[in-house]
Design an enzyme around this catalytic site. Structure first.
Site, PDB file in Angstrom:
ATOM      1  CB  CYS A 125      34.933  30.097  51.436  1.00 18.32           C
ATOM      2  SG  CYS A 125      34.222  30.292  53.043  1.00 18.32           S
ATOM      3  CB  SER A 133      47.792  36.490  44.087  1.00 23.26           C
ATOM      4  OG  SER A 133      47.980  37.527  45.019  1.00 23.26           O
ATOM      5  CB  THR A 159      36.342  38.691  55.709  1.00 22.26           C
ATOM      6  OG1 THR A 159      37.701  38.757  55.276  1.00 22.26           O
ATOM      7  CG2 THR A 159      36.021  39.930  56.528  1.00 22.26           C
ATOM      8  N   GLY A 345      53.805  62.280  68.194  1.00 21.45           N
ATOM      9  CA  GLY A 345      53.997  61.207  69.187  1.00 21.45           C
ATOM     10  C   GLY A 345      52.683  60.586  69.616  1.00 21.45           C
ATOM     11  CD  GLU A 368      36.398  42.335  48.614  1.00 20.51           C
ATOM     12  OE1 GLU A 368      35.876  42.727  47.568  1.00 20.51           O
ATOM     13  OE2 GLU A 368      35.864  42.443  49.729  1.00 20.51           O
ATOM     14  CD  GLN A 372      51.673  44.389  45.239  1.00 23.06           C
ATOM     15  OE1 GLN A 372      50.716  43.961  45.878  1.00 23.06           O
ATOM     16  NE2 GLN A 372      52.438  45.362  45.702  1.00 23.06           N
TER      17      GLN A 372
HETATM   18  N1  CAA Z   1      35.107  38.383  34.523  1.00 22.01           N
HETATM   19  C1  CAA Z   1      34.719  37.238  33.903  1.00 22.01           C
HETATM   20  N2  CAA Z   1      35.596  36.274  33.525  1.00 22.01           N
HETATM   21  C2  CAA Z   1      36.909  36.496  33.765  1.00 22.01           C
HETATM   22  C3  CAA Z   1      37.362  37.665  34.411  1.00 22.01           C
HETATM   23  C4  CAA Z   1      36.405  38.640  34.774  1.00 22.01           C
HETATM   24  N3  CAA Z   1      36.759  39.773  35.383  1.00 22.01           N
HETATM   25  N4  CAA Z   1      38.700  37.600  34.531  1.00 22.01           N
HETATM   26  C5  CAA Z   1      39.085  36.438  33.989  1.00 22.01           C
HETATM   27  N5  CAA Z   1      37.992  35.769  33.540  1.00 22.01           N
HETATM   28  C6  CAA Z   1      37.962  34.484  32.828  1.00 22.01           C
HETATM   29  C7  CAA Z   1      38.830  34.547  31.572  1.00 22.01           C
HETATM   30  O1  CAA Z   1      38.098  35.038  30.493  1.00 22.01           O
HETATM   31  C8  CAA Z   1      39.246  33.115  31.392  1.00 22.01           C
HETATM   32  O2  CAA Z   1      38.173  32.420  30.817  1.00 22.01           O
HETATM   33  P1  CAA Z   1      38.427  31.208  29.746  1.00 22.01           P
HETATM   34  O3  CAA Z   1      39.202  30.159  30.483  1.00 22.01           O
HETATM   35  O4  CAA Z   1      37.064  30.778  29.372  1.00 22.01           O
HETATM   36  O5  CAA Z   1      39.225  31.821  28.632  1.00 22.01           O
HETATM   37  C9  CAA Z   1      39.365  32.611  32.846  1.00 22.01           C
HETATM   38  O6  CAA Z   1      38.559  33.473  33.639  1.00 22.01           O
HETATM   39  C10 CAA Z   1      40.794  32.634  33.336  1.00 22.01           C
HETATM   40  O7  CAA Z   1      41.261  33.962  33.253  1.00 22.01           O
HETATM   41  P2  CAA Z   1      42.800  34.357  33.411  1.00 22.01           P
HETATM   42  O8  CAA Z   1      43.611  33.519  32.471  1.00 22.01           O
HETATM   43  O9  CAA Z   1      42.901  35.825  33.306  1.00 22.01           O
HETATM   44  O10 CAA Z   1      43.098  33.866  34.901  1.00 22.01           O
HETATM   45  P3  CAA Z   1      44.428  33.917  35.754  1.00 22.01           P
HETATM   46  O11 CAA Z   1      44.604  32.606  36.384  1.00 22.01           O
HETATM   47  O12 CAA Z   1      45.535  34.508  34.953  1.00 22.01           O
HETATM   48  O13 CAA Z   1      44.042  34.895  36.969  1.00 22.01           O
HETATM   49  C11 CAA Z   1      43.551  36.885  38.170  1.00 22.01           C
HETATM   50  C12 CAA Z   1      43.437  36.077  36.871  1.00 22.01           C
HETATM   51  C13 CAA Z   1      42.888  38.194  37.788  1.00 22.01           C
HETATM   52  C14 CAA Z   1      44.946  37.126  38.636  1.00 22.01           C
HETATM   53  C15 CAA Z   1      42.749  36.187  39.299  1.00 22.01           C
HETATM   54  O14 CAA Z   1      43.382  35.009  39.717  1.00 22.01           O
HETATM   55  C16 CAA Z   1      42.524  37.089  40.487  1.00 22.01           C
HETATM   56  O15 CAA Z   1      41.651  37.951  40.480  1.00 22.01           O
HETATM   57  N6  CAA Z   1      43.292  36.868  41.581  1.00 22.01           N
HETATM   58  C17 CAA Z   1      43.076  37.611  42.814  1.00 22.01           C
HETATM   59  C18 CAA Z   1      42.150  36.837  43.693  1.00 22.01           C
HETATM   60  C19 CAA Z   1      41.513  37.696  44.735  1.00 22.01           C
HETATM   61  O16 CAA Z   1      41.143  38.838  44.484  1.00 22.01           O
HETATM   62  N7  CAA Z   1      41.325  37.132  45.909  1.00 22.01           N
HETATM   63  C20 CAA Z   1      40.663  37.823  46.960  1.00 22.01           C
HETATM   64  C21 CAA Z   1      39.931  36.870  47.801  1.00 22.01           C
HETATM   65  S1  CAA Z   1      38.506  37.496  48.507  1.00 22.01           S
HETATM   66  C22 CAA Z   1      38.947  38.363  49.863  1.00 22.01           C
HETATM   67  O17 CAA Z   1      40.013  38.868  49.990  1.00 22.01           O
HETATM   68  C23 CAA Z   1      37.812  38.472  50.762  1.00 22.01           C
HETATM   69  C24 CAA Z   1      38.016  39.183  52.010  1.00 22.01           C
HETATM   70  O18 CAA Z   1      38.776  38.791  52.877  1.00 22.01           O
HETATM   71  C25 CAA Z   1      37.198  40.365  52.310  1.00 22.01           C
END
Ligand code: CAA
Length: 412
Positions: A125, A133, A159, A345, A368, A372
């Site tokens: 969750c 995003s 999910t 078709g 996930e 983009q």
């Molecule tokens: N591993 C470890 N730490 C990480 C990391 C990684 N891969 N990526 C970022 N971090 C850490 C950074 O180092 C940073 O740490 P500090 O604050 O200590 O410096 C912190 O996290 C923040 O990082 P960012 O500034 O890069 O974060 P952001 O706000 O710019 O966002 C993003 C990054 C990659 C866009 C993230 O928000 C993201 O992955 N968004 C997509 C979310 C997603 O995939 N959702 C899917 C939901 S699940 C789903 O869909 C389930 C289902 O139904 C099956």
């Protein structure tokens, strides 16, 4: 059978078992699950009793320690038979990774063996109505109250919701902090105030429930704070997604292969202009392209999964996971679209399973992390890697220095 990298005997065994279950329980149940939006519990039980939920879990916690590569090849086999069922399987890994990667030893000992045995299904969750995003922009809160945390708010697109017994829930514990805002909790089904409010009516993967989960003063013991410390939630979520994305890529490879196989058989049977359409060059080109793209996606997926197994979490593996997820799911959508085209078709009708492959494929580009977001992750890594390409600096003259055809000034 496609396998161009060397799998361990253990991985091959898991693959063969998954294929058997896919043939026996998943493919035959796919149309019913889709039409009636019904979870294929018979197949899930077969997966559990065959030990396939143990694949990615270390032996110390009841698993067989076969790694992310094995998770991927099992997910691929199941998704080949029914894309929706591929996620029903892999989402248990997604939901369990926060515990496995970030949990305390006690938490792992308590929860993982039941997940490995398939007695406990899990859901993840993270997403909310206004935070998809932008995963750090959560609104669900968890407030400490003595020996408990009290969770309030709503999660979206969970999910496996309703089927799952345990939910890993991300909530804000410190709204004033930027990097330590979020913590993750284990919430059990049946906890007072925790409800499933809306079962979504979806375009595809209709056999696996996607729901809203609501939290109304849900009290969870402090022992359920993942990792035992506040503020680790966002990192755990990111690490979880890095580990889970090769599994989505594998679902996509399975979906591509499943669609290609159907289109191939159909093209060899369907006669037009006096010969099977598989003998018409334009159809041959489509099938050949579908096969090439599927194989390329498969190899990238296996490489991304194997890299995590060998090296564990790292920025390079985060990039690989995003590349595999993005590439393989774009391929799945293209291949499913072309497969429908091969069926002509009939492909647009629900008479054959191919329309379902098309409907199921779309979500792979969205969940996930949208593609983009994957491209954003990849490009952020690329920008960082540019710092390691110092040796190319002299070949890229500054604006002032550059002139067409001029030699780099300091290169020897
Ligand atoms: N591993 C470890 N730490 C990480 C990391 C990684 N891969 N990526 C970022 N971090 C850490 C950074 O180092 C940073 O740490 P500090 O604050 O200590 O410096 C912190 O996290 C923040 O990082 P960012 O500034 O890069 O974060 P952001 O706000 O710019 O966002 C993003 C990054 C990659 C866009 C993230 O928000 C993201 O992955 N968004 C997509 C979310 C997603 O995939 N959702 C899917 C939901 S699940 C789903 O869909 C389930 C289902 O139904 C099956």
């Amino acid at each position: 059978m496609q396998q161009n990298i060397v799998f361990s005997d253990q991985a091959l065994e898991l693959q063969a078992t998954a294929r058997k279950i896919a043939d026996e329980y998943v493919r035959p149940g796919a149309a019913h699950a889709d039409k009636h939006s019904e979870y294929n519990m018979k197949a899930a039980k077969a997966v559990a009793s065959a030990g396939l939920f143990r694949a990615w879990i270390p032996e110390a916690y009841g698993g067989v320690d076969a790694g992310i590569l094995s998770l991927a090849i099992v997910a691929e086999e199941l998704a080949k038979a029914d894309s929706g069922f591929g996620v029903a399987y892999a989402v248990n890994a997604l939901g369990s990774f926060p515990i496995l990667l970030g949990g305390t030893e006690e938490q792992k000992q308590k929860w993982m063996p039941k997940i490995a045995a398939g007695e406990t299904f899990v859901a993840f969750c993270l997403s909310e109505k206004f935070a998809g995003s932008d995963a750090s922009g959560l609104a669900v809160t968890a407030v400490r109250d003595g020996d408990h945390y009290v969770i309030n708010g709503e999660k979206k697109w969970t999910t496996n919701g309703g089927v799952a017994d345990v939910y890993t829930v991300f909530a804000v514990t410190d709204a004033t902090s930027k990097s330590r805002r979020i913590s993750a909790f284990i919430v059990e089904k049946g906890t007072p105030g925790f409800t499933i409010e809306k079962i979504e009516d979806k375009m595809g993967i209709r056999g696996v429930p996607v729901v809203e989960t609501h939290f109304n003063d849900v009290r969870v013991p402090v022992e359920n704070l993942i990792g035992g410390r506040e503020g680790l939630g966002f990192k755990h979520a990111m690490m979880t997604l890095d580990h889970a994305r090769p599994g989505v890529a594998a679902q996509a490879v399975g979906a591509s292969q499943g669609a290609l196989d159907l289109a191939n058989v159909y093209a060899c049977r369907r006669v037009q202009f006096g010969k099977p359409i598989s003998q018409h060059q334009m159809v041959q080109k489509m099938l050949a392209d579908m096969a090439m793209k599927t194989e390329a996606a498969r190899q990238l997926t296996y490489a991304a999964a194997a890299a995590i197994d060998v090296n564990g979490p790292s920025p390079a593996n985060s990039k690989m996971a995003a590349m595999a997820k993005c590439f393989a799911s774009d391929v799945a959508m293209e291949v499913a679209t072309d497969a429908v085209q091969v069926f002509g078709g009939y492909g647009f009708m629900e008479d054959y399973p191919i329309a379902k492959f098309f409907r199921d494929a779309k979500i792979l580009q969205i969940y996930e992390g949208t593609n983009q977001i994957q491209r954003m992750v990849i490009s952020r890594h690329l920008v960082r890697e540019a710092n390691d390409l110092e040796h190319l600096k002299d070949f890229i003259p500054s604006e002032e220095q550059k002139s067409y055809g001029a030699q780099p000034t300091t290169a020897t």
